[in-house]
Design a protein around this motif. Sequence first.
Motif, PDB file in Angstrom:
ATOM      1  N   LEU A   1     -37.847   9.675 -42.161  1.00 29.19           N
ATOM      2  CA  LEU A   1     -39.320  10.115 -42.831  1.00 29.19           C
ATOM      3  C   LEU A   1     -39.126  11.372 -43.767  1.00 29.19           C
ATOM      4  CD1 LEU A   1     -42.053   9.865 -41.630  1.00 29.19           C
ATOM      5  CD2 LEU A   1     -41.894  11.727 -40.298  1.00 29.19           C
ATOM      6  N   THR A   2     -38.133  12.279 -43.666  1.00 29.05           N
ATOM      7  CA  THR A   2     -37.896  13.306 -44.320  1.00 29.05           C
ATOM      8  C   THR A   2     -37.436  12.553 -45.834  1.00 29.05           C
ATOM      9  OG1 THR A   2     -36.790  14.530 -42.884  1.00 29.05           O
ATOM     10  CG2 THR A   2     -36.487  15.200 -45.169  1.00 29.05           C
ATOM     11  N   ASN A   3     -36.929  11.414 -45.922  1.00 26.53           N
ATOM     12  CA  ASN A   3     -36.663  11.168 -47.590  1.00 26.53           C
ATOM     13  C   ASN A   3     -37.962  10.446 -47.913  1.00 26.53           C
ATOM     14  OD1 ASN A   3     -34.251  11.709 -47.354  1.00 26.53           O
ATOM     15  ND2 ASN A   3     -33.198   9.852 -47.530  1.00 26.53           N
ATOM     16  N   VAL A   4     -38.907   9.790 -46.983  1.00 26.16           N
ATOM     17  CA  VAL A   4     -40.004   8.981 -47.319  1.00 26.16           C
ATOM     18  C   VAL A   4     -40.807  10.158 -48.081  1.00 26.16           C
ATOM     19  CG1 VAL A   4     -42.314   7.945 -46.570  1.00 26.16           C
ATOM     20  CG2 VAL A   4     -39.935   6.846 -45.681  1.00 26.16           C
ATOM     21  N   ILE A   5     -41.077  11.212 -47.313  1.00 24.18           N
ATOM     22  CA  ILE A   5     -41.804  12.437 -47.830  1.00 24.18           C
ATOM     23  C   ILE A   5     -41.363  12.894 -49.187  1.00 24.18           C
ATOM     24  CG2 ILE A   5     -42.774  14.895 -47.177  1.00 24.18           C
ATOM     25  CD1 ILE A   5     -42.856  13.935 -44.179  1.00 24.18           C
ATOM     26  N   ALA A   6     -40.143  13.002 -49.181  1.00 25.14           N
ATOM     27  CA  ALA A   6     -39.477  13.578 -50.293  1.00 25.14           C
ATOM     28  C   ALA A   6     -39.765  12.836 -51.434  1.00 25.14           C
ATOM     29  CB  ALA A   6     -38.003  13.892 -50.137  1.00 25.14           C
ATOM     30  N   ILE A   7     -39.857  11.465 -51.326  1.00 20.50           N
ATOM     31  CA  ILE A   7     -40.009  10.443 -52.521  1.00 20.50           C
ATOM     32  C   ILE A   7     -41.488  10.557 -52.742  1.00 20.50           C
ATOM     33  CG2 ILE A   7     -40.197   8.127 -53.067  1.00 20.50           C
ATOM     34  CD1 ILE A   7     -37.606   7.412 -51.346  1.00 20.50           C
TER      35      ILE A   7
ATOM     36  N   ILE B   1     -42.987   3.470 -62.425  1.00 23.08           N
ATOM     37  CA  ILE B   1     -41.781   4.109 -62.021  1.00 23.08           C
ATOM     38  C   ILE B   1     -41.352   3.342 -60.644  1.00 23.08           C
ATOM     39  CG2 ILE B   1     -40.424   5.867 -61.316  1.00 23.08           C
ATOM     40  CD1 ILE B   1     -42.054   7.565 -63.296  1.00 23.08           C
ATOM     41  N   VAL B   2     -42.188   3.380 -59.727  1.00 25.33           N
ATOM     42  CA  VAL B   2     -41.975   2.777 -58.266  1.00 25.33           C
ATOM     43  C   VAL B   2     -41.584   1.471 -58.619  1.00 25.33           C
ATOM     44  CG1 VAL B   2     -42.904   2.159 -56.101  1.00 25.33           C
ATOM     45  CG2 VAL B   2     -43.192   4.261 -57.133  1.00 25.33           C
ATOM     46  N   SER B   3     -42.409   0.311 -59.418  1.00 31.61           N
ATOM     47  CA  SER B   3     -42.208  -0.882 -59.538  1.00 31.61           C
ATOM     48  C   SER B   3     -40.579  -1.286 -60.334  1.00 31.61           C
ATOM     49  CB  SER B   3     -43.065  -1.485 -60.447  1.00 31.61           C
ATOM     50  OG  SER B   3     -43.044  -1.178 -61.893  1.00 31.61           O
ATOM     51  N   VAL B   4     -40.062  -0.271 -60.881  1.00 33.87           N
ATOM     52  CA  VAL B   4     -38.706  -0.325 -61.614  1.00 33.87           C
ATOM     53  C   VAL B   4     -37.800  -0.015 -60.493  1.00 33.87           C
ATOM     54  CG1 VAL B   4     -37.145   0.483 -63.211  1.00 33.87           C
ATOM     55  CG2 VAL B   4     -39.659  -0.036 -63.924  1.00 33.87           C
ATOM     56  N   THR B   5     -37.950   1.222 -59.810  1.00 26.69           N
ATOM     57  CA  THR B   5     -37.095   1.599 -58.782  1.00 26.69           C
ATOM     58  C   THR B   5     -37.279   1.352 -57.277  1.00 26.69           C
ATOM     59  OG1 THR B   5     -38.242   3.696 -58.778  1.00 26.69           O
ATOM     60  CG2 THR B   5     -36.438   3.411 -60.537  1.00 26.69           C
ATOM     61  N   ARG B   6     -38.127   0.529 -56.994  1.00 30.70           N
ATOM     62  CA  ARG B   6     -38.521   0.070 -55.462  1.00 30.70           C
ATOM     63  C   ARG B   6     -37.373  -0.007 -54.803  1.00 30.70           C
ATOM     64  NH1 ARG B   6     -42.359  -3.038 -56.578  1.00 30.70           N
ATOM     65  NH2 ARG B   6     -44.122  -1.862 -55.844  1.00 30.70           N
ATOM     66  N   LYS B   7     -36.463  -0.933 -55.025  1.00 27.72           N
ATOM     67  CA  LYS B   7     -35.214  -1.278 -54.148  1.00 27.72           C
ATOM     68  C   LYS B   7     -34.378  -0.001 -54.084  1.00 27.72           C
ATOM     69  CE  LYS B   7     -33.311  -5.365 -55.141  1.00 27.72           C
ATOM     70  NZ  LYS B   7     -32.240  -6.264 -55.796  1.00 27.72           N
ATOM     71  N   GLU B   8     -34.043   0.850 -55.223  1.00 28.00           N
ATOM     72  CA  GLU B   8     -33.382   2.045 -55.095  1.00 28.00           C
ATOM     73  C   GLU B   8     -34.218   3.117 -54.313  1.00 28.00           C
ATOM     74  OE1 GLU B   8     -33.809   0.525 -57.894  1.00 28.00           O
ATOM     75  OE2 GLU B   8     -31.903  -0.188 -58.458  1.00 28.00           O
ATOM     76  N   LEU B   9     -35.195   3.274 -54.195  1.00 27.75           N
ATOM     77  CA  LEU B   9     -36.177   3.961 -53.482  1.00 27.75           C
ATOM     78  C   LEU B   9     -35.850   3.819 -51.871  1.00 27.75           C
ATOM     79  CD1 LEU B   9     -39.283   4.841 -55.550  1.00 27.75           C
ATOM     80  CD2 LEU B   9     -37.251   6.261 -55.227  1.00 27.75           C
ATOM     81  N   LYS B  10     -36.146   2.412 -51.685  1.00 26.42           N
ATOM     82  CA  LYS B  10     -35.814   1.801 -50.258  1.00 26.42           C
ATOM     83  C   LYS B  10     -34.432   2.043 -49.674  1.00 26.42           C
ATOM     84  CE  LYS B  10     -38.844  -0.247 -48.598  1.00 26.42           C
ATOM     85  NZ  LYS B  10     -39.891   0.367 -47.642  1.00 26.42           N
ATOM     86  N   TYR B  11     -33.447   2.098 -50.661  1.00 24.12           N
ATOM     87  CA  TYR B  11     -32.139   2.226 -50.233  1.00 24.12           C
ATOM     88  C   TYR B  11     -32.048   3.966 -49.753  1.00 24.12           C
ATOM     89  CZ  TYR B  11     -30.301  -1.954 -51.792  1.00 24.12           C
ATOM     90  OH  TYR B  11     -29.939  -3.526 -51.976  1.00 24.12           O
ATOM     91  N   ILE B  12     -32.893   4.702 -50.288  1.00 23.75           N
ATOM     92  CA  ILE B  12     -32.638   6.262 -49.995  1.00 23.75           C
ATOM     93  C   ILE B  12     -33.319   6.457 -48.655  1.00 23.75           C
ATOM     94  CG2 ILE B  12     -33.889   8.440 -50.822  1.00 23.75           C
ATOM     95  CD1 ILE B  12     -33.400   7.537 -53.708  1.00 23.75           C
TER      96      ILE B  12
END
Length: 199
Positions: A18-24, A166-177
Motif C-alpha cells: 500500500l505504501t508503494n502504491v500511494i508513493a507511485i 508515462i504509466v503506459s510505458v512503465t506499467r510493468k515496472e511500476l507493478k514490480y515496485i
Amino acid sequence: MPAVYFLIPILAAVIGWLTNVIAIKLIFRPYHAVKVPLLGMSIQGVIPKRKGEIAINVGRVVEQELLSVQDLIPHFENGIYNKDFIVPMVDTVKTNLLNRLPPFIPEKILSYLGKVIEDVLYKELPLILPDLTKKGLKSLGGNVSISTIISQKINGLELSQLESMIVSVTRKELKYIEILGAILGFLIGLVQALIIYFF
C-alpha cells in the motif's frame, strides 16, 4: 506459535504494498498544489510540479543523445531517390511549365515537350537533389531545435495525458515496485515476528 505471529508478516506485506502504491500515485497526484492546513505547506505531484523542467531536460537529452537534425540528414538524402518522392516533383514541374506555354501550341507538340521535360527531370533530379537537400537541411538545422519541439510538445500535454503516457510505458515496472513493497514488507514483518517470538 500464536496466530498473531503469522499476521505480522501479512500485515507488513499489505502495508509495504500500500505504501508503494500511494508513493507511485504521489508521483503524479495531486495535479495542482493543495495547501495542508496547520503545516503551512502545499503538496503537489512531482511530475506536475516539475513538468516544465522535465520537458526541457527530456528535450535536451533526446537532441544531444538520441536524435538531432544532423542525424536526420542521411535519411532525407536516401529518401530523395525514392520514386514516391521524385514522381510528384516531376509531375508538378512539368505541369507548371506546360501551363505557362501559349494556348495555341498544338496538343502533339505539348505532349512531346512534356515527354522531353520528364526525361530531363528524371535524369537530372537524382544528380542535383542530394546536394540541394544536404545544403537545405544543414541550413534548416541551424534554425530548428529538436529539444525545443519536444519540450513544447510535453508542456502542451494535459497532466492526465502525461500521466497516462508515462504509466503506459512503465506499467510493468511500476507493478514490480508495488510487488517488491509487499515482499520487503513481508520480510520485515517476518523478522519482527521472529524477534518477538524468540526474545
